[in-house]
Design a protein around this motif. Structure first.
Motif, PDB file in Angstrom:
ATOM      1  N   THR A 285       0.850  -1.221  -0.103  1.00  0.00           N
ATOM      2  CA  THR A 285      -0.041   0.067  -0.004  1.00  0.00           C
ATOM      3  C   THR A 285       0.868   1.214   0.018  1.00  0.00           C
ATOM      4  O   THR A 285       1.474   1.410   1.076  1.00  0.00           O
ATOM      5  N   TYR A 286       0.896   1.834  -1.310  1.00  0.00           N
ATOM      6  CA  TYR A 286       0.317   1.435  -2.434  1.00  0.00           C
ATOM      7  C   TYR A 286       1.479   1.613  -3.568  1.00  0.00           C
ATOM      8  O   TYR A 286       2.060   2.652  -3.743  1.00  0.00           O
ATOM      9  N   GLY A 287       1.686   0.737  -4.342  1.00  0.00           N
ATOM     10  CA  GLY A 287       2.855   0.609  -5.489  1.00  0.00           C
ATOM     11  C   GLY A 287       2.456   0.998  -6.768  1.00  0.00           C
ATOM     12  O   GLY A 287       2.830   1.519  -7.419  1.00  0.00           O
ATOM     13  N   ASP A 288       0.945   0.545  -6.927  1.00  0.00           N
ATOM     14  CA  ASP A 288       0.425   0.851  -8.354  1.00  0.00           C
ATOM     15  C   ASP A 288      -1.163   0.769  -8.054  1.00  0.00           C
ATOM     16  O   ASP A 288      -1.748   0.415  -7.216  1.00  0.00           O
ATOM     17  N   PRO A 289      -1.996   1.268  -9.248  1.00  0.00           N
ATOM     18  CA  PRO A 289      -3.459   1.046  -9.152  1.00  0.00           C
ATOM     19  C   PRO A 289      -3.723  -0.307  -8.736  1.00  0.00           C
ATOM     20  O   PRO A 289      -4.939  -0.644  -8.180  1.00  0.00           O
ATOM     21  N   GLN A 290      -3.136  -1.310  -9.087  1.00  0.00           N
ATOM     22  CA  GLN A 290      -3.667  -3.000  -9.050  1.00  0.00           C
ATOM     23  C   GLN A 290      -3.600  -3.017  -7.509  1.00  0.00           C
ATOM     24  O   GLN A 290      -4.240  -3.824  -6.954  1.00  0.00           O
ATOM     25  N   ASP A 291      -2.623  -2.497  -6.746  1.00  0.00           N
ATOM     26  CA  ASP A 291      -2.685  -2.811  -5.300  1.00  0.00           C
ATOM     27  C   ASP A 291      -3.732  -2.167  -4.592  1.00  0.00           C
ATOM     28  O   ASP A 291      -4.185  -2.800  -3.491  1.00  0.00           O
ATOM     29  N   ILE A 292      -4.363  -1.028  -5.139  1.00  0.00           N
ATOM     30  CA  ILE A 292      -5.277  -0.288  -4.563  1.00  0.00           C
ATOM     31  C   ILE A 292      -6.542  -1.338  -4.722  1.00  0.00           C
ATOM     32  O   ILE A 292      -7.397  -1.575  -3.783  1.00  0.00           O
ATOM     33  N   LYS A 293      -6.569  -1.830  -5.971  1.00  0.00           N
ATOM     34  CA  LYS A 293      -7.970  -2.625  -6.259  1.00  0.00           C
ATOM     35  C   LYS A 293      -7.769  -3.987  -5.153  1.00  0.00           C
ATOM     36  O   LYS A 293      -9.074  -4.458  -4.517  1.00  0.00           O
ATOM     37  N   TRP A 294      -6.728  -4.740  -5.112  1.00  0.00           N
ATOM     38  CA  TRP A 294      -6.489  -5.660  -4.303  1.00  0.00           C
ATOM     39  C   TRP A 294      -6.700  -5.327  -2.812  1.00  0.00           C
ATOM     40  O   TRP A 294      -7.211  -6.254  -2.009  1.00  0.00           O
ATOM     41  N   GLN A 295      -6.332  -3.944  -2.336  1.00  0.00           N
ATOM     42  CA  GLN A 295      -6.490  -3.653  -0.852  1.00  0.00           C
ATOM     43  C   GLN A 295      -8.027  -3.652  -0.556  1.00  0.00           C
ATOM     44  O   GLN A 295      -8.434  -3.922   0.292  1.00  0.00           O
ATOM     45  N   LEU A 296      -8.747  -2.832  -1.579  1.00  0.00           N
ATOM     46  CA  LEU A 296     -10.326  -2.716  -1.323  1.00  0.00           C
ATOM     47  C   LEU A 296     -10.891  -3.997  -1.443  1.00  0.00           C
ATOM     48  O   LEU A 296     -11.743  -4.459  -0.707  1.00  0.00           O
TER      49      LEU A 296
END
Length: 815
Positions: A285-296
């Protein structure tokens, strides 16, 4: 009739060479006069003429009018002048995008004013802005650009404009579209502000791919590959693809983050790319937009390890280091402790702040309280409504459609800066927003009391939203502001939607999208009927202009030498939407064409200046021919203007004016002009006046000068109407004769050159052809003899499909 000497003396009153350096500023001053504005430019709300509204881009106030600016300025001015000639009440604005980061950075670093001294900082921002506007405006005027400065020049920092921006935000809030919430945002550490999805893009950069061993709690290891080892401490899980046979037995097990000794679970997710690296990735949290999707998706914890300035925090041993420095240090530590399996160099796409050409820095994701406008829920409606707008070129609609389809975030409109439109809200600790009273606008919540003492939702105290608005919030209300959506219902009923939106390809996902979205939400309709998306002006080498490449060309570099009209013609000589290189050699060629028009007008001056000539009852056949060619030119030129195909007008100008009028017709009628032939004088007067009017939108200075000298019926070409050619009947016989005469002219001139004779050398000519051909030429025999210095013309009739033209000197060669 005047003698030939008198005529030649009269011609000397007209300078031989067109001098734009002397003539152009004089006409620019005339156009800027109040009298001209009142008679030609002024927009009247109560006018019965139809309205034509061009929504032009408000350029950022950089102080430099680059070639891209010059291009759209020229397009806008050409459209405006054409529509005035066509009889429209034209709404042509000129705005200035005055607020934003580049000005702040100039004031902060070049002038040395700290932004913490808010009042002085803002004062200097405005002073800098006005200085830059002065430079750009002067250059625009030098190009002959004449928008309605008097009524529709606006600055996005002005109180009047700010009130409209803030009113639009209050309306969107009342529709339930604006909220404040905490969450990850795109953050530019260099600019120290949040940015919107539309302001970021991927740039190819050099990086690393670190292969790191994560020990398993139950023994063994899993090796992950990452481009961002500095975020190791923010790892919340390790992910693998459920179809990856290598890791199926590890899903659900616990891995230990090296160095940080933190336990995380191994999960499976189909978004993991099996082919990248080892096929196992760390979710940070957070390296790229995909990390955000996975976190959510998996409700993972959040650890912030990068601050607003792009430095590490929360790790202890990396704190205070820049991201690049921390990356090197953590790699070295992993290597020393035996966790680094392999390190590779990598060229990969890095999410960056691409909308600012002077930034281009990598984006980080920080958790912040930000104000958002809901966009995603309206994607289907936007895709449906955009079909109401036509695009030129039509392919540009694809880019807007793709942007809408690919949007993943709502619009973050908060900016952590100073010089911008204050967001008209207060908020409580629970992030409930309370809007300003509309009667207080424009308002700065940091200086004003809230309309309520406490939050109406939870009773907590209120504090001001200290953020300023994204600059696209400012410029996305241009149509509503200019059309009078909030304060001029009469104008709005006539002017909305705008007829044309003029812009470049680079701001489709920003200015175009946000104007479309906001206008649709606020006014219930699309903002414009037609979207005109022009291409880029490239450097002389055919690549994008760049100071680092040394291929930047300014329109002001040689404007004194070639003049604004030649530059305008060069910029307009390409199809809308196409990229093209700008070369001064091309400008030189355009100036030659203008000189050709100047020469033709100078020749005509003694015969037609301020003289009203009646149309002859029986015009000469060559005049009938050229009027038929003229009708085709005028009709096609007007059609091309309607479709903004300026390059077609210029192409026809070469084909018609240069090749037919200048090279053929003028030579054929000189002897009749000196004989005061009414048919020749009428025809020449008519075609030159029409050409001047037709060319005026593209080359306004030279056409004003020629019009004033030859005709001067009115104070400006713009007080004329577009020419009508409905009174010119089709005459195919005259057209045939004219084409035959062109062929004979060309053949005899070529023969003279091959025989090394001057064009004035007398010759004898024998024409061999069909009976109809001979009969045609007999009708214009005298014109050919006098034009081509033919002392004797004989004929022979045969059945050949093409005539044969024999030429011999009238006296022996060498005599």
């Amino acid at each position: 009739m005047s003698s030939q000497g008198d005529i030649l003396k009269k011609m000397e009153e007209w300078p031989k060479h067109y001098n734009p350096k002397e003539i152009e500023p004089r006409w620019q001053n005339k156009w800027l006069s109040r009298e001209f504005w009142e008679k030609v430019i002024r927009f009247q709300d109560s006018d019965t003429r139809p309205v034509f509204f061009i929504d032009t881009p408000p350029p950022f106030t950089s102080g430099e009018l680059h070639m891209g600016h010059a291009y759209w300025v020229t397009i806008a001015d050409a459209m405006t002048r054409f529509k005035i000639l066509q009889g429209y009440n034209v709404l042509i604005p000129q705005g200035w995008d005055t607020q934003g980061l580049p000005t702040e950075l100039k004031v902060q670093y070049r002038l040395g004013i700290p932004k913490e001294n808010r009042e002085l900082f803002l004062k200097k921002c405005v002073e800098w802005t006005e200085e830059m506007i002065g430079k750009m405006k002067s250059a625009m005027m030098r190009l002959g650009y004449r928008p309605n400065w008097e009524q529709f020049e606006y600055r996005t920092y002005s109180a009047e404009y700010r009130a409209i921006i803030q009113r639009s935000l209050l309306d969107m809030f009342n529709k339930g579209m604006i909220k404040m919430r905490k969450g990850p945002v795109y953050w530019c550490p260099k600019c120290e502000t949040a940015v919107a999805q539309s302001e970021v893009g991927y740039l190819e950069k050099q990086g690393i791919l670190a292969y790191i061993s994560f020990p398993l709690k139950e023994g063994g290891e899993i090796v992950i590959a990452t481009t961002r080892p500095e975020l190791l401490g923010a790892t919340q899980a390790v992910a693998v693809n459920p179809e990856d046979e290598r890791y199926k037995n590890l899903v659900g097990k616990v891995a230990i983050i090296p160095i940080f000794n933190k336990e995380v679970r191994i999960i499976s997710d189909p978004a993991v790319d099996k082919e990248f690296g080892t096929g196992a990735v760390m979710i940070s949290t957070y390296g790229d937009p995909q990390d955000i999707k996975w976190q959510l998706k998996y409700d993972l914890p959040v650890d912030e390890m990068i601050d607003e300035r792009g430095r590490m925090k929360g790790t202890g041993f990396l704190d205070g280091l820049k991201v690049e420095e921390a990356r090197k240090k953590i790699v070295e530590m992993l290597k020393q402790q035996g966790f680094l399996k392999k390190l590779e160099g990598l060229t990969h796409n890095v999410l960056s702040h691409t909308e600012r050409s002077d930034c281009q820095s990598p984006i980080e994701f920080l958790v912040k309280d930000q104000v958002y406008i809901s966009v995603l829920e309206f994607k289907d409606r936007l895709l449906s409504e955009m079909k109401k707008m036509t695009f030129k070129p039509s392919r540009m609609a694809y880019y807007l459609q793709e942007w809408i389809n690919n949007m993943e975030w709502d619009w973050n409109i908060s900016r952590q800066r100073v010089y911008g439109t204050p967001l008209p809200f207060w908020h409580c600790e629970n992030l409930h927003l309370v809007p300003a009273d509309p009667s207080s606008l424009p308002v700065d919540p940091t200086k004003s009391s809230p309309p309520l003492e406490k939050c109406p939702h939870c009773g907590l105290p209120l504090k001001p939203v200290t953020h300023v608005a994204d600059v696209w919030v400012d410029s996305s209300v241009t149509v509503l502001y200019l059309a009078g959506f909030y304060n001029n219902k009469e104008r709005f009923a006539k002017a909305f939607p705008a007829d044309v939106r003029l812009q470049g390809t680079d701001i489709i996902r920003t200015w175009l999208f946000y104007t479309f979205f906001r206008t649709l939400m606020l006014a219930g309709d699309v903002p414009f009927k037609r979207v005109l998306v022009h291409g880029q002006v490239l450097g002389p080498d055919g690549t994008r202009m760049s100071k680092s490449k040394g291929n930047v060309v300014s329109p002001m570099d040689r404007i004194e030498e070639y003049g604004a009209d030649a530059i305008r013609m060069t910029l307009l000589d390409a199809a809308i939407g196409d990229d093209f290189p700008f070369k001064w050699d091309t400008v030189r060629g355009k100036k030659l064409l203008l000189q050709k028009l100047w020469n033709a007008s100078r020749l005509a001056y003694p015969f037609i200046s301020k003289r009203k000539v009646e149309r002859p009852e029986k015009p000469h056949v060559l005049d009938v021919w050229v009027l038929n060619e003229h009708r085709n030119f005028v009709e096609r030129a007007i059609s091309a203007y309607e479709n903004q195909d300026f390059y077609v007008v210029l192409s026809m100008l070469y084909n018609y004016f240069w090749e037919i009028i200048a090279d053929e017709y003028l030579e054929l009628i000189k002897h009749r002009l000196f004989s005061d032939d009414q048919s020749a004088i009428y025809t020449l007067s008519r075609i030159l006046k029409d050409i001047v009017i037709i060319l005026h939108p593209i080359a306004p200075h030279i056409t004003e000068e020629i019009y004033s000298k030859l005709f001067g019926d009115k104070e400006s070409v713009l007080m004329e109407k577009l020419p009508s050619v409905s009174d010119i009947p089709s005459d195919q016989e005259a057209v045939r004769i004219g084409n035959e005469v062109k062929e004979i002219n060309s053949a005899i001139r070529t023969k003279k050159v091959s025989m090394r004779l001057s064009m004035n050398s007398p010759v004898k000519v024998k024409l061999i052809g069909s009976l109809s051909f001979v009969e045609d030429i007999r009708k214009v025999e005298e014109d050919l003899k006098k034009t081509l210095k033919i002392t004797q013309m004989t004929y022979e009739i045969n059945d050949s499909s093409r005539p044969i033209i024999e030429v011999e000197p009238d006296q022996p060669m060498g005599v």
